[in-house]
Design a protein around this motif. Structure first.
Motif, mmCIF file in Angstrom:
data_model
loop_
_atom_site.group_PDB
_atom_site.id
_atom_site.type_symbol
_atom_site.label_atom_id
_atom_site.label_comp_id
_atom_site.label_asym_id
_atom_site.label_seq_id
_atom_site.Cartn_x
_atom_site.Cartn_y
_atom_site.Cartn_z
ATOM 1 N N GLU A 93 0.794 -1.226 0.000
ATOM 2 C CA GLU A 93 0.000 0.000 0.000
ATOM 3 C C GLU A 93 0.829 1.280 0.000
ATOM 4 O O GLU A 93 0.295 2.356 -0.252
ATOM 5 C CB GLU A 93 -0.987 0.001 1.165
ATOM 6 N N GLU A 94 2.104 1.183 0.255
ATOM 7 C CA GLU A 94 2.954 2.373 0.373
ATOM 8 C C GLU A 94 2.961 3.227 -0.897
ATOM 9 O O GLU A 94 2.784 4.440 -0.837
ATOM 10 C CB GLU A 94 4.391 1.965 0.714
ATOM 11 N N VAL A 95 3.177 2.620 -2.038
ATOM 12 C CA VAL A 95 3.293 3.393 -3.275
ATOM 13 C C VAL A 95 1.994 4.109 -3.639
ATOM 14 O O VAL A 95 2.012 5.319 -3.887
ATOM 15 C CB VAL A 95 3.818 2.518 -4.442
ATOM 16 N N PRO A 96 0.836 3.442 -3.654
ATOM 17 C CA PRO A 96 -0.391 4.179 -3.982
ATOM 18 C C PRO A 96 -0.692 5.307 -2.996
ATOM 19 O O PRO A 96 -1.133 6.389 -3.407
ATOM 20 C CB PRO A 96 -1.492 3.113 -3.928
ATOM 21 N N ILE A 97 -0.428 5.076 -1.732
ATOM 22 C CA ILE A 97 -0.682 6.127 -0.741
ATOM 23 C C ILE A 97 0.240 7.319 -0.975
ATOM 24 O O ILE A 97 -0.201 8.465 -0.987
ATOM 25 C CB ILE A 97 -0.521 5.591 0.696
ATOM 26 N N MET A 98 1.522 7.061 -1.166
ATOM 27 C CA MET A 98 2.461 8.159 -1.373
ATOM 28 C C MET A 98 2.154 8.916 -2.674
ATOM 29 O O MET A 98 2.286 10.136 -2.714
ATOM 30 C CB MET A 98 3.904 7.652 -1.372
ATOM 31 N N LEU A 99 1.726 8.208 -3.707
ATOM 32 C CA LEU A 99 1.346 8.901 -4.944
ATOM 33 C C LEU A 99 0.129 9.794 -4.717
ATOM 34 O O LEU A 99 0.059 10.901 -5.265
ATOM 35 C CB LEU A 99 1.064 7.897 -6.056
ATOM 36 N N SER A 100 -0.811 9.356 -3.899
ATOM 37 C CA SER A 100 -1.967 10.211 -3.597
ATOM 38 C C SER A 100 -1.553 11.422 -2.775
ATOM 39 O O SER A 100 -2.096 12.507 -2.947
ATOM 40 C CB SER A 100 -3.065 9.411 -2.883
ATOM 41 N N LEU A 101 -0.571 11.260 -1.902
ATOM 42 C CA LEU A 101 -0.074 12.404 -1.128
ATOM 43 C C LEU A 101 0.673 13.391 -2.023
ATOM 44 O O LEU A 101 0.596 14.606 -1.808
ATOM 45 C CB LEU A 101 0.807 11.921 0.025
ATOM 46 N N VAL A 102 1.382 12.896 -3.024
ATOM 47 C CA VAL A 102 2.021 13.786 -4.002
ATOM 48 C C VAL A 102 0.953 14.588 -4.728
ATOM 49 O O VAL A 102 1.096 15.797 -4.921
ATOM 50 C CB VAL A 102 2.883 12.973 -5.002
ATOM 51 N N TRP A 103 -0.117 13.925 -5.111
ATOM 52 C CA TRP A 103 -1.218 14.608 -5.796
ATOM 53 C C TRP A 103 -1.790 15.706 -4.888
ATOM 54 O O TRP A 103 -2.022 16.831 -5.345
ATOM 55 C CB TRP A 103 -2.309 13.596 -6.168
ATOM 56 N N ILE A 104 -2.003 15.392 -3.620
ATOM 57 C CA ILE A 104 -2.528 16.379 -2.667
ATOM 58 C C ILE A 104 -1.568 17.556 -2.535
ATOM 59 O O ILE A 104 -1.978 18.724 -2.568
ATOM 60 C CB ILE A 104 -2.794 15.732 -1.299
ATOM 61 N N ALA A 105 -0.277 17.271 -2.383
ATOM 62 C CA ALA A 105 0.720 18.344 -2.228
ATOM 63 C C ALA A 105 0.764 19.236 -3.462
ATOM 64 O O ALA A 105 0.852 20.466 -3.346
ATOM 65 C CB ALA A 105 2.093 17.741 -1.951
ATOM 66 N N ASN A 106 0.685 18.649 -4.636
ATOM 67 C CA ASN A 106 0.693 19.446 -5.865
ATOM 68 C C ASN A 106 -0.572 20.280 -6.009
ATOM 69 O O ASN A 106 -0.520 21.420 -6.463
ATOM 70 C CB ASN A 106 0.877 18.552 -7.093
ATOM 71 N N ARG A 107 -1.707 19.723 -5.632
ATOM 72 C CA ARG A 107 -2.984 20.432 -5.763
ATOM 73 C C ARG A 107 -3.144 21.537 -4.716
ATOM 74 O O ARG A 107 -3.987 22.425 -4.908
ATOM 75 C CB ARG A 107 -4.151 19.452 -5.637
ATOM 76 N N THR A 108 -2.400 21.498 -3.633
ATOM 77 C CA THR A 108 -2.549 22.505 -2.575
ATOM 78 C C THR A 108 -1.378 23.478 -2.513
ATOM 79 O O THR A 108 -1.322 24.312 -1.614
ATOM 80 C CB THR A 108 -2.717 21.821 -1.204
ATOM 81 N N ARG A 109 -0.471 23.386 -3.451
ATOM 82 C CA ARG A 109 0.697 24.282 -3.465
ATOM 83 C C ARG A 109 0.273 25.747 -3.436
ATOM 84 O O ARG A 109 0.884 26.581 -2.773
ATOM 85 C CB ARG A 109 1.538 23.994 -4.701
#
Length: 126
Positions: A93-109
């Motif tokens: 589960e690590e990779v899908p979760i971290m990819l979703s967190l990258v998406w969140i970080a990019n969308r909230t920059r």
């Protein structure tokens, strides 16, 4: 990689035969990861840190360093143990979760820039 291949070979049938157990392991790990990321990300926003520092620091804080957990689980409990199973679930589960967190970080920059501009401040470190 060899260690992970061994783990998957020993734990693969258990994962397939016990989806409820896997969910009981995965759900708290998922909640923990998102919660730690949110705390680090939000607190950094309050401290007016730059996004280029906040995002990587939040990822590091949310990571569970599963490589170390895998090594300890195998050394202490063996390849077929429940502890080893938990580390396998985390790896999955690590990779899908971290990819979703990258998406969140990019969308909230933009929230970081908007907050600083509204308050007339230059973020720390910039």
């Amino acid at each position: 990689m060899l260690t992970l291949a061994l783990l998957f070979s020993f734990q693969g049938s258990i994962i397939l035969e016990n989806p409820l157990h896997i969910a009981l392991i995965a759900i708290p790990l998922t909640i923990q990861t998102y919660l730690i990321f949110a705390i680090a990300y939000g607190w950094s926003w309050l401290w007016k840190l730059p996004h280029k520092v906040v995002a990587p620091a939040s990822f590091i804080g949310a990571s569970n360093f599963f490589e170390l957990a895998v090594a300890f689980a195998i050394a202490l409990f063996g390849l077929e143990s429940g502890a080893a199973l938990a580390t396998v679930v985390r790896v999955l589960e690590e990779v899908p979760i971290m990819l979703s967190l990258v998406w969140i970080a990019n969308r909230t920059r933009h929230l970081f820039t908007a907050k600083f501009e509204a308050e007339g401040i230059t973020p720390a470190g910039e």
